[in-house]
Every structure is written in C-alpha cells, then in structure tokens.
Design a protein around this motif. Structure first.
Motif, PDB file in Angstrom:
ATOM      1  N   VAL A  44      -9.298 -33.710  10.528  1.00  0.00           N
ATOM      2  CA  VAL A  44      -9.420 -33.037  11.821  1.00  0.00           C
ATOM      3  C   VAL A  44      -9.796 -31.572  11.639  1.00  0.00           C
ATOM      4  N   VAL A  45      -9.169 -30.903  10.682  1.00  0.00           N
ATOM      5  CA  VAL A  45      -9.421 -29.480  10.425  1.00  0.00           C
ATOM      6  C   VAL A  45     -10.419 -29.388   9.278  1.00  0.00           C
ATOM      7  N   THR A  46     -11.689 -29.216   9.636  1.00  0.00           N
ATOM      8  CA  THR A  46     -12.770 -29.240   8.643  1.00  0.00           C
ATOM      9  C   THR A  46     -13.558 -27.948   8.565  1.00  0.00           C
ATOM     10  N   ASP A  47     -13.441 -27.110   9.585  1.00  0.00           N
ATOM     11  CA  ASP A  47     -14.169 -25.839   9.621  1.00  0.00           C
ATOM     12  C   ASP A  47     -13.384 -24.868  10.504  1.00  0.00           C
ATOM     13  N   LEU A  48     -13.908 -23.671  10.645  1.00  0.00           N
ATOM     14  CA  LEU A  48     -13.178 -22.641  11.389  1.00  0.00           C
ATOM     15  C   LEU A  48     -12.971 -23.030  12.852  1.00  0.00           C
ATOM     16  N   ALA A  49     -13.982 -23.626  13.473  1.00  0.00           N
ATOM     17  CA  ALA A  49     -13.841 -24.008  14.887  1.00  0.00           C
ATOM     18  C   ALA A  49     -12.760 -25.067  15.069  1.00  0.00           C
ATOM     19  N   SER A  50     -12.726 -26.063  14.199  1.00  0.00           N
ATOM     20  CA  SER A  50     -11.706 -27.113  14.337  1.00  0.00           C
ATOM     21  C   SER A  50     -10.319 -26.579  13.965  1.00  0.00           C
ATOM     22  N   SER A  51     -10.254 -25.631  13.048  1.00  0.00           N
ATOM     23  CA  SER A  51      -8.982 -24.999  12.710  1.00  0.00           C
ATOM     24  C   SER A  51      -8.435 -24.245  13.915  1.00  0.00           C
ATOM     25  N   ARG A  52      -9.298 -23.471  14.545  1.00  0.00           N
ATOM     26  CA  ARG A  52      -8.894 -22.718  15.733  1.00  0.00           C
ATOM     27  C   ARG A  52      -8.491 -23.674  16.856  1.00  0.00           C
ATOM     28  N   ALA A  53      -9.252 -24.749  17.056  1.00  0.00           N
ATOM     29  CA  ALA A  53      -8.945 -25.713  18.118  1.00  0.00           C
ATOM     30  C   ALA A  53      -7.592 -26.382  17.877  1.00  0.00           C
ATOM     31  N   TYR A  54      -7.300 -26.722  16.622  1.00  0.00           N
ATOM     32  CA  TYR A  54      -6.017 -27.349  16.299  1.00  0.00           C
ATOM     33  C   TYR A  54      -4.859 -26.401  16.627  1.00  0.00           C
ATOM     34  N   LEU A  55      -4.980 -25.162  16.186  1.00  0.00           N
ATOM     35  CA  LEU A  55      -3.928 -24.184  16.467  1.00  0.00           C
ATOM     36  C   LEU A  55      -3.840 -23.872  17.964  1.00  0.00           C
ATOM     37  N   GLN A  56      -4.973 -23.886  18.651  1.00  0.00           N
ATOM     38  CA  GLN A  56      -4.959 -23.649  20.102  1.00  0.00           C
ATOM     39  C   GLN A  56      -4.241 -24.789  20.821  1.00  0.00           C
ATOM     40  N   ALA A  57      -4.447 -26.014  20.359  1.00  0.00           N
ATOM     41  CA  ALA A  57      -3.754 -27.155  20.971  1.00  0.00           C
ATOM     42  C   ALA A  57      -2.242 -26.982  20.860  1.00  0.00           C
ATOM     43  N   TYR A  58      -1.787 -26.469  19.716  1.00  0.00           N
ATOM     44  CA  TYR A  58      -0.349 -26.223  19.571  1.00  0.00           C
ATOM     45  C   TYR A  58       0.104 -24.997  20.346  1.00  0.00           C
ATOM     46  N   ALA A  59      -0.748 -24.005  20.498  1.00  0.00           N
ATOM     47  CA  ALA A  59      -0.397 -22.861  21.351  1.00  0.00           C
ATOM     48  C   ALA A  59      -0.224 -23.331  22.794  1.00  0.00           C
ATOM     49  N   ASP A  60      -1.101 -24.247  23.221  1.00  0.00           N
ATOM     50  CA  ASP A  60      -0.980 -24.811  24.564  1.00  0.00           C
ATOM     51  C   ASP A  60       0.303 -25.626  24.700  1.00  0.00           C
ATOM     52  N   LYS A  61       0.645 -26.408  23.657  1.00  0.00           N
ATOM     53  CA  LYS A  61       1.899 -27.170  23.684  1.00  0.00           C
ATOM     54  C   LYS A  61       3.105 -26.235  23.739  1.00  0.00           C
ATOM     55  N   THR A  62       3.052 -25.160  22.972  1.00  0.00           N
ATOM     56  CA  THR A  62       4.148 -24.194  22.987  1.00  0.00           C
ATOM     57  C   THR A  62       4.298 -23.603  24.386  1.00  0.00           C
ATOM     58  N   ALA A  63       3.188 -23.222  24.992  1.00  0.00           N
ATOM     59  CA  ALA A  63       3.233 -22.634  26.341  1.00  0.00           C
ATOM     60  C   ALA A  63       3.760 -23.638  27.362  1.00  0.00           C
ATOM     61  N   ALA A  64       3.447 -24.918  27.180  1.00  0.00           N
ATOM     62  CA  ALA A  64       3.901 -25.958  28.099  1.00  0.00           C
ATOM     63  C   ALA A  64       5.273 -26.521  27.713  1.00  0.00           C
ATOM     64  N   ASP A  65       5.837 -26.050  26.598  1.00  0.00           N
ATOM     65  CA  ASP A  65       7.125 -26.521  26.085  1.00  0.00           C
ATOM     66  C   ASP A  65       7.080 -28.013  25.761  1.00  0.00           C
ATOM     67  N   THR A  66       5.950 -28.449  25.159  1.00  0.00           N
ATOM     68  CA  THR A  66       5.779 -29.864  24.805  1.00  0.00           C
ATOM     69  C   THR A  66       5.529 -30.071  23.315  1.00  0.00           C
ATOM     70  N   GLY A  67       5.619 -29.027  22.531  1.00  0.00           N
ATOM     71  CA  GLY A  67       5.411 -29.135  21.090  1.00  0.00           C
ATOM     72  C   GLY A  67       5.461 -27.758  20.457  1.00  0.00           C
ATOM     73  N   ARG A  68       5.325 -27.733  19.132  1.00  0.00           N
ATOM     74  CA  ARG A  68       5.473 -26.467  18.411  1.00  0.00           C
ATOM     75  C   ARG A  68       4.900 -26.646  17.011  1.00  0.00           C
ATOM     76  N   ILE A  69       4.348 -25.574  16.445  1.00  0.00           N
ATOM     77  CA  ILE A  69       3.929 -25.566  15.049  1.00  0.00           C
ATOM     78  C   ILE A  69       4.424 -24.271  14.405  1.00  0.00           C
ATOM     79  N   CYS A  70       4.985 -24.409  13.207  1.00  0.00           N
ATOM     80  CA  CYS A  70       5.456 -23.245  12.457  1.00  0.00           C
ATOM     81  C   CYS A  70       4.972 -23.371  11.021  1.00  0.00           C
ATOM     82  N   GLY A  71       4.455 -22.285  10.495  1.00  0.00           N
ATOM     83  CA  GLY A  71       3.992 -22.265   9.120  1.00  0.00           C
ATOM     84  C   GLY A  71       5.129 -22.012   8.153  1.00  0.00           C
ATOM     85  N   ILE A  72       5.056 -22.687   7.015  1.00  0.00           N
ATOM     86  CA  ILE A  72       5.989 -22.433   5.920  1.00  0.00           C
ATOM     87  C   ILE A  72       5.279 -21.460   4.987  1.00  0.00           C
ATOM     88  N   ARG A  73       5.916 -20.323   4.758  1.00  0.00           N
ATOM     89  CA  ARG A  73       5.344 -19.297   3.888  1.00  0.00           C
ATOM     90  C   ARG A  73       6.247 -19.096   2.689  1.00  0.00           C
TER      91      ARG A  73
END
Length: 191
Positions: A44-73
């Motif tokens: 799914v994440v193959t280039d910069l546009a798809s990377s941004r779209a994937y993270l945007q989908a989770y930003a939308d889920k976070t805003a809607a309180d329907t999901g979340r993504i957190c990076g492990i550093r």
C-alpha cells in the motif's frame, strides 16, 4: 509533539502524522520485505503520495475517534508502529495491530508499545474488547498476543487472501476486566 517513554532503552511511542510521510516511507522501505511477510502495508505504501495518504487516513480516523497510529521510535528513529485499525466507541471495541523493522525486532518494543496503546484505549476511551487478527503463520504476532494476555477466540480458515494465497487468520482478544486484572497483578506481585 508528545512522546511516551517505553522504558529506559531510549524507546518512545509518538503519534504519526501526514507531515511525516517522508520519514514513514523511508521506514517502510527499510523493512519492506520483513514487514511484508505477513502484512500488506508495503504493498500500500509504495511512494511519497501513498505514504502521505496512509498517514492522512489515520489522521482522519484520529479526528473521528475511530482509529489511531503511533510510531515506535528507538533513539529518535522510527522503527515500527502500533495501530488501532478500528475503534468503535459506541460498541466499545477496537482492533489493534503492529509492525516493526527487522533491526528493531527482539527488543520487546511491539509488546511495550501495544500495552501503552491498549491501556489508553481501555482506560481513556472505555474500550471493552480489543481484537488482534493475524495469520496462523505469523508466529511473532501470535507471541505478542500471548504476552499481552490475549485469548485465542478462534481461527477463520483460509479467510485471508494475501499475494495470491489463502491464509488462515487467528482472532485473539482481551477484555477490559482481564486487562485491568493483569495490570493489577503485575503491579502487585504475590510474595
């Protein structure tokens, strides 16, 4: 941006956001083959546009309180992530997931990060049931489910079509009362 410490080894959990698409793509590229053994994310994440779209989908889920993504550093470098792929606060259910680069495997990072995210879901969002889905061949993911105190609910035979092959999926879960009891027992071990 806030960070949650995952221990004294320099590991942290932080939100991932669309503006981090370059870093997220580089992370996926470093672990593409390893992550892709059981997880379709590298397809799914193959280039910069798809990377941004994937993270945007989770930003939308976070805003809607329907999901979340957190990076492990680890020492500031993005090496993996944990997600609430779904979260339904009216039904009080969620589905957790994860992935990790090969260089970060074997350090307990996923288990610690999942504990933090699941604890947030249970204690802050009132989630009663957290599911964990993985293929039967994904033994590292099954091991994490066990370390998290989850129970195997069942196997869906050949339910997951991945890269042209059908795979069995296992469903694991933990319920809020069991989560809290295990957390209490760990905080107050018997002598």
């Amino acid at each position: 941006m806030y960070a949650t410490s995952l221990g004294d080894d320099g590991a942290e959990l932080r939100p991932l956001e669309p503006w981090q698409a370059d870093e997220f793509l580089a992370h996926i590229d470093r672990g593409r083959d390893f992550i892709g053994r059981h997880n379709g994310l590298p397809d799914v994440v193959t280039d910069l546009a798809s990377s941004r779209a994937y993270l945007q989908a989770y930003a939308d889920k976070t805003a809607a309180d329907t999901g979340r993504i957190c990076g492990i550093r680890l020492h500031g470098e993005l090496v993996g992530a944990v997600i609430l792929r779904t979260m339904d606060t009216s039904q009080r259910t969620a589905e957790a997931g994860c992935w990790l680069e090969p260089a970060a495997a074997g350090k307990g990072l996923v288990t610690r990060a999942c504990r933090t995210l699941i604890d947030w879901a249970v204690e802050e969002r009132g989630i009663v049931r957290v599911d964990w889905w993985c293929t039967s061949a994904n033994t590292p993911s099954i091991a994490v489910a066990r370390r998290l105190g989850m129970t195997r609910d069942g196997v869906l035979r050949e339910s997951y079509l991945y890269r042209g092959q059908r795979h069995d999926e296992e469903i694991w879960s933990v319920l809020a009362p069991d989560w809290r009891a295990a957390k209490k027992a760990a905080a107050h071990p018997l002598p």
